[in-house]
Design an enzyme around this catalytic site. Sequence first.
Site, PDB file in Angstrom:
ATOM      1  N   LYS A 258      21.547  37.797  25.306  1.00 26.22           N
ATOM      2  CA  LYS A 258      21.366  36.810  24.181  1.00 26.22           C
ATOM      3  C   LYS A 258      19.732  37.007  23.335  1.00 26.22           C
ATOM      4  CE  LYS A 258      24.892  33.695  24.167  1.00 26.22           C
ATOM      5  NZ  LYS A 258      25.953  33.251  23.480  1.00 26.22           N
TER       6      LYS A 258
ATOM      7  N   SER B 269      27.057  40.758  31.327  1.00 25.01           N
ATOM      8  CA  SER B 269      26.022  39.613  30.397  1.00 25.01           C
ATOM      9  C   SER B 269      25.436  39.189  30.185  1.00 25.01           C
ATOM     10  CB  SER B 269      27.306  39.211  29.063  1.00 25.01           C
ATOM     11  OG  SER B 269      28.027  37.935  30.320  1.00 25.01           O
TER      12      SER B 269
END
Length: 325
Positions: A58, A308
């Site tokens: 992110k 992720s």
Amino acid sequence: MRTVSPGAPGLAVTAGDIVAARARIAGDVVRTPLLPASWAPGELWLKAESLQPVGAFKLRGAVNAIGRLRPGVRARGVVTHSSGNHGQAVAWAARAAGIPAVIVMPDGATAVKVEATRELGAEVVMAPAARRERVADTVRAERGMTLIPPYDHADVIAGQGTLALEVLEDLDDIDTLLVPVGGGGLISGVGIAVAALSPRTRVIGVEPELAADARASLARGHRVEWEARSTARTIADGTRTTVVGELNFPIMRATVDDIVTVREDEILAAVAALTRRSRLVVEPSGALGVAAHLADPARYGRAVAVLSGGNIDPAVLFRALAFPV
């Protein structure tokens, strides 16, 4: 799928946007390693985004979006709503830019993510999950801040896509990229980059069975929204979004080949395998691609799984490590 060209009118992001984002974020974002998972059946590589400074991919989108703001606008600060990783990323990027940040988090957010966000200097506002977007919009209006959405934003998508540029430079002849899917920001950016630079490579999204709104959306040809109480059942908290973003969906239709789902026990087993065999601490959402590969390794050929994020609740890690590997 890939029903339209990745450069077709109507798509919010181009490969050029992703290349420009890479130059913009280079000083702040780690070029994470691509590691072989020699213990796994078949051929599996791991893109370890869990090793970013905030423990998740992110950061790429947050740094790019804040970097794109005009100086006067940026100085007033930013606000977002997030269950954890995006909030930490915006907090980190805001601190690096020397601007204030407000992060609206749902009441049920993982404690480790809430505390990590506060430690980065952001103001954290807790709100019911169903109201967090409205609360963030109120903060935006009252304080003159800029909203940086978690996934439904062109600059965020372009930033996330930069990890695919690194993967394609580090490894030749990739058959499949396995990408976790929540709101669609990551897989949208990856899809655009891969379609432009390695069209033979399949982009396959991975969701929990208990939060498979993206799979339903692509199957039906329109966005399908699940109830929050349904997606809340999965241990993969980063995928509990109830519907993919408006900008993300047409990109996914254009660039994603398929979406597969995995069971909760398969997710936890993948977390355990990554911890024990690759010495990588990965949260359940980040282990989705590995879970899919382990369930059917022959399907994916030479595969890369995007890890992720690594911001796992210690209790969840303890639970995962009970699974045999």
